[in-house]
Motif scaffolding. Sequence first.
Motif, PDB file in Angstrom:
ATOM      1  N   SER A  42       0.838  -1.209   0.000  1.00 18.99           N
ATOM      2  CA  SER A  42       0.000   0.000   0.000  1.00 18.99           C
ATOM      3  C   SER A  42       0.868   1.252   0.000  1.00 18.99           C
ATOM      4  CB  SER A  42      -0.917   0.015   1.223  1.00 18.99           C
ATOM      5  OG  SER A  42      -1.829  -1.054   1.171  1.00 18.99           O
ATOM      6  N   GLY A  43       1.931   1.221   0.818  1.00 20.77           N
ATOM      7  CA  GLY A  43       2.831   2.379   0.901  1.00 20.77           C
ATOM      8  C   GLY A  43       3.492   2.680  -0.429  1.00 20.77           C
ATOM      9  N   ALA A  44       3.878   1.639  -1.149  1.00 19.15           N
ATOM     10  CA  ALA A  44       4.510   1.839  -2.454  1.00 19.15           C
ATOM     11  C   ALA A  44       3.525   2.443  -3.443  1.00 19.15           C
ATOM     12  CB  ALA A  44       5.042   0.506  -2.978  1.00 19.15           C
ATOM     13  N   PHE A  45       2.290   1.939  -3.445  1.00 16.23           N
ATOM     14  CA  PHE A  45       1.261   2.460  -4.354  1.00 16.23           C
ATOM     15  C   PHE A  45       1.016   3.947  -4.080  1.00 16.23           C
ATOM     16  CE2 PHE A  45      -2.981   3.602  -5.626  1.00 16.23           C
ATOM     17  CZ  PHE A  45      -3.197   2.934  -6.829  1.00 16.23           C
ATOM     18  N   ILE A  46       0.841   4.264  -2.810  1.00 12.04           N
ATOM     19  CA  ILE A  46       0.525   5.650  -2.439  1.00 12.04           C
ATOM     20  C   ILE A  46       1.678   6.585  -2.786  1.00 12.04           C
ATOM     21  CG2 ILE A  46       0.087   7.161  -0.457  1.00 12.04           C
ATOM     22  CD1 ILE A  46      -1.425   4.652   0.757  1.00 12.04           C
ATOM     23  N   SER A  47       2.905   6.142  -2.534  1.00 14.67           N
ATOM     24  CA  SER A  47       4.073   6.964  -2.847  1.00 14.67           C
ATOM     25  C   SER A  47       4.146   7.265  -4.339  1.00 14.67           C
ATOM     26  CB  SER A  47       5.345   6.235  -2.395  1.00 14.67           C
ATOM     27  OG  SER A  47       6.505   6.909  -2.830  1.00 14.67           O
ATOM     28  N   PRO A  63      -5.613   0.496  -2.852  1.00 15.46           N
ATOM     29  CA  PRO A  63      -5.992   1.370  -1.733  1.00 15.46           C
ATOM     30  C   PRO A  63      -6.612   2.695  -2.206  1.00 15.46           C
ATOM     31  CG  PRO A  63      -3.632   1.527  -2.103  1.00 15.46           C
ATOM     32  CD  PRO A  63      -4.149   0.513  -3.087  1.00 15.46           C
ATOM     33  N   VAL A  64      -7.701   2.565  -2.950  1.00 16.17           N
ATOM     34  CA  VAL A  64      -8.385   3.730  -3.522  1.00 16.17           C
ATOM     35  C   VAL A  64      -9.879   3.610  -3.226  1.00 16.17           C
ATOM     36  CG1 VAL A  64      -9.060   4.841  -5.694  1.00 16.17           C
ATOM     37  CG2 VAL A  64      -6.694   4.104  -5.356  1.00 16.17           C
ATOM     38  N   PRO A  72     -10.288  10.267  -6.876  1.00 12.73           N
ATOM     39  CA  PRO A  72     -10.181   9.102  -5.998  1.00 12.73           C
ATOM     40  C   PRO A  72      -9.509   9.450  -4.680  1.00 12.73           C
ATOM     41  CG  PRO A  72      -8.603   8.939  -7.811  1.00 12.73           C
ATOM     42  CD  PRO A  72      -9.480  10.115  -8.107  1.00 12.73           C
ATOM     43  N   ILE A  73      -9.904   8.759  -3.625  1.00  9.98           N
ATOM     44  CA  ILE A  73      -9.297   8.943  -2.300  1.00  9.98           C
ATOM     45  C   ILE A  73      -8.266   7.831  -2.130  1.00  9.98           C
ATOM     46  CG2 ILE A  73      -9.726   9.038   0.177  1.00  9.98           C
ATOM     47  CD1 ILE A  73     -12.761   9.593  -0.705  1.00  9.98           C
ATOM     48  N   VAL A  74      -7.010   8.190  -2.065  1.00  9.93           N
ATOM     49  CA  VAL A  74      -5.921   7.205  -1.955  1.00  9.93           C
ATOM     50  C   VAL A  74      -5.417   7.234  -0.522  1.00  9.93           C
ATOM     51  CG1 VAL A  74      -3.665   6.506  -2.813  1.00  9.93           C
ATOM     52  CG2 VAL A  74      -5.319   7.556  -4.367  1.00  9.93           C
ATOM     53  N   SER A  75      -5.530   6.090   0.168  1.00 10.35           N
ATOM     54  CA  SER A  75      -5.209   6.067   1.594  1.00 10.35           C
ATOM     55  C   SER A  75      -4.717   4.692   2.021  1.00 10.35           C
ATOM     56  CB  SER A  75      -6.462   6.433   2.406  1.00 10.35           C
ATOM     57  OG  SER A  75      -6.233   6.264   3.785  1.00 10.35           O
ATOM     58  N   GLU A  76      -3.745   4.670   2.951  1.00  8.99           N
ATOM     59  CA  GLU A  76      -3.228   3.397   3.458  1.00  8.99           C
ATOM     60  C   GLU A  76      -4.230   2.732   4.386  1.00  8.99           C
ATOM     61  OE1 GLU A  76       0.720   1.640   5.754  1.00  8.99           O
ATOM     62  OE2 GLU A  76       0.792   3.580   4.767  1.00  8.99           O
ATOM     63  N   THR A  77      -4.996   3.548   5.119  1.00 10.12           N
ATOM     64  CA  THR A  77      -6.034   3.023   6.004  1.00 10.12           C
ATOM     65  C   THR A  77      -7.403   3.305   5.395  1.00 10.12           C
ATOM     66  OG1 THR A  77      -6.056   5.110   7.239  1.00 10.12           O
ATOM     67  CG2 THR A  77      -4.624   3.345   8.067  1.00 10.12           C
ATOM     68  N   THR A  78      -8.390   2.525   5.797  1.00  9.96           N
ATOM     69  CA  THR A  78      -9.739   2.692   5.244  1.00  9.96           C
ATOM     70  C   THR A  78     -10.351   4.004   5.736  1.00  9.96           C
ATOM     71  OG1 THR A  78     -10.027   0.304   5.249  1.00  9.96           O
ATOM     72  CG2 THR A  78     -12.021   1.642   5.075  1.00  9.96           C
TER      73      THR A  78
END
Length: 890
Positions: free
Chosen positions: A156-161, A415-416, A432-438
Amino acid sequence: MTELSARFNFNEVDEKWSKYWVDQNLFHAHVNPQKKPYTIVIPPPNVTGILHMGHAFNNTLQDIMMRYQRMRGFEALWMPGTDHAGIATQNVIERQIAKEGKTRYDIGREEMLSRLWDWKKIYGDTIINQLKKLGASCDWGRTRFTMDEGYCRAVSGAFISLYKKGLIYQGEYIINWCPRCQTALSDEEAEHRELQGNLYYLRYPFQDDPNGFIVVATTRPETMLGDSAVAVNPKDKRYQKYIGKILVVPLVNRAIRIIADEFVDSQFGTGAVKVTPAHDPNDFAMAKRHQLEFVNIMNPNAILNGHAGPFEGMDRFEAREAIVEELRQLKLLEKIEPHAHAVGHCYRCHTVVEPYLSKQWFVKMKPLAKPAIEAVRKGRIKFHPSRWTKVYFHWMENINDWCISRQIWWGHRIPVWYCGGDDHCTLACKEPIVSETTPTRCPHCGSANLRQDEDVLDTWFSSWLWPFATLGWPLSTHPTEDRSDSGKQDLDYFYPTSSLFTAPEIIFFWVARMMMAGFEFMGDIPFTDVYIHGTVRDMKGRKMSKSLGNVIDPLEIIREYGADALRFSLILNSGQDLFVSKEKFEVGRNFANKIWNASRLILMHVDRSEVDLTTIDLKKLDLPTRWIISRLHTTLNRVDRALGRCRFSEAENLIYEFFWGDFCDWYLELIKDRWSEKAIEDIVLGILKDTLKMIHPFMPFVTEELWATLHQGKNPLCREAWPVFSRKMINRSAEKDMEILKGVVTCIRNIRVQWNVNQNERVACCLITSFEKEAALLSANLTLLMNMARLANVTISKKSTHLKDAATALAGDIQCLIPLGGVIDVGKERERMVNQLGDQQKTFQGLAQRLRNKAFLQKAPKEIVSKEKERMAVLKAKIKELKSVISGLG
């Protein structure tokens, strides 16, 4: 000292040590400032996998290197783990559901995921346990899974970064679509195969002149239902007057224009091509340039939809036949020509892939590729063999964006989230809302009506993080291990890793992507060396597959021959590719038995385990002993160099030739009557111990068992130091002299075999050499020659001598004569050899005639022709040898 059993029981030994190593945690690595790290991350096998011969070969190579570096004093970490294998694993459960008469959509996402996790709990460690049987010296306490809790956070961290940097985007493009798995595939996952298809020539009537038409050629006539134009090259004089005119798509009566585009190849078909933007990547690009309509005629399962008119509800290939037949009836099918072309197939289920217009998530690859290209160009990362560097550059310099979304349920969910569209929504809610947590509420309008993206990430999106995510990135501590070392310490110490061992087919799937991820997320290379090994094939050169029925199960080989035999034989036969048969594993079994029996012989005569060869006065030793010590250190030096260059087969051959040939066949035979001498005991024991250490990375089980017998209650061999090479132990003069003596003995032995001389009968021998040094060497070692060659007496002469009925042969510059009169019936033996020569010459002539036959060469399979040529070469050598033997009789 415990006496060894007469027979090496590999089943008992394999089970004993594979359990002991794991129970004692002997392969655990930790941050150790006193040592340099050596790290390998295992190419994670699919969680669905069972050990096949490719796995066995790949992991044997890694284990050899890990055991070698561990013994050399490195803090060696071999990181194990498994991959969740999205499509492959989901397919397993979908087949189970199908037996219930249901699909995944019938049971729903939550139930499907529950079944998947249940299956993983039961079967997920199967291949891990099989790797332990192979002897893999991984740090098993660190075993990771690409969907364990900590790893999920890394993904998730890689995607968000990447998303925040603008390197991940969503768009509607033509992608590779598998109708069976109903998911997008990357270009690398759509394996192209050459198929024999057809080129269909179709007539498209003019709207204003139904009797006139343009002929287009296509391999996929069913897609004509989605045509938006016909394109020609603007420079093609045949069609210039038609540009801009209106055609009618047959069967659906859609009006389309003739457009001009330089992309069109005037030499293909008729030079006029149909443009189907929703079903072809080149047509998609053309449609963007000309603002054409996108007409998608297929459902995700490749069943034609409402845009297909009367063909709605048909499968794509069924529709192809129906469309071609109807065009034939309407006289709109001009002709059909056979046409070979490359067609994409799903790498998992092998279904023909459909180019399909779909909204997907992509990673921009060109910015990520630049530092990875530069790292290889500057030599910071090296490919072995180096020829793979060119392949790597070609792909990286022509890289396309990576489609990372998959329409399946097993995997890392993207994670979107999307706002549900309440009355209070703003324009920003469309983002889109991109977030590591829901998230619980929309950050723009505050609505709690949020929906997560249904897709999961490509399996390789998690795998490309493997070298550092397994070491705790980006967490501060390892999620599955209770230890004092922090994840950051592990990451700082063990990363970058050292070597990667993998097959050529995943250079693009995995290797290149790990390089890009290393620079993007760690700012450094992920490893320094990439070893690309060959493919395991059968003796006909075919890849092993169930459909060909040529699969050899490595677990069956382990049960029948032992893990050491499997490992040794795979490496011994390795080169660019491995050609294996079940019989080839007998070589490894025989060598394991040889090691066991030689050790048993030594331990029957030696009752201690400690010895220091460095204290021995070399000058007081006889020639054979100076020679064997020199050969030991020469071998050790060459093995070190071979392993340093990843030449595993060469290293193993060096050890095999030294132990079986020099040590067992020669030295142990030479000293068999001298066991009472302490110096001999010390030499033999010291050589055995150092040789067991050298063999250990290749054959860990038999060597560990023998070491334990030698050193009861002390360090296991896997934690011992690698033997130290000493240049002062090298004695080139002794090696040269012994090679001369061995050559003479071998020459005499060959004469005895060729002329059927009873092996127990001692014979006379005359050795002729014009060199004084050689004569002196022979004179000084008469006892050795007489014992090893079974001689009654030896005469050494400087001048050539003629002896009646004497067989003669050369050992280098030395002529060996054995008088056979009175020893054998010379006339009878000569007649036997002449008859044998005649038979072989006839066979040779028959083979030669067969290989001159053009019909045979054209019709016979290549492997048969190759075998016949090999037979001919062997026969030619035998005929030459027989002629030499017969003519050599005085």
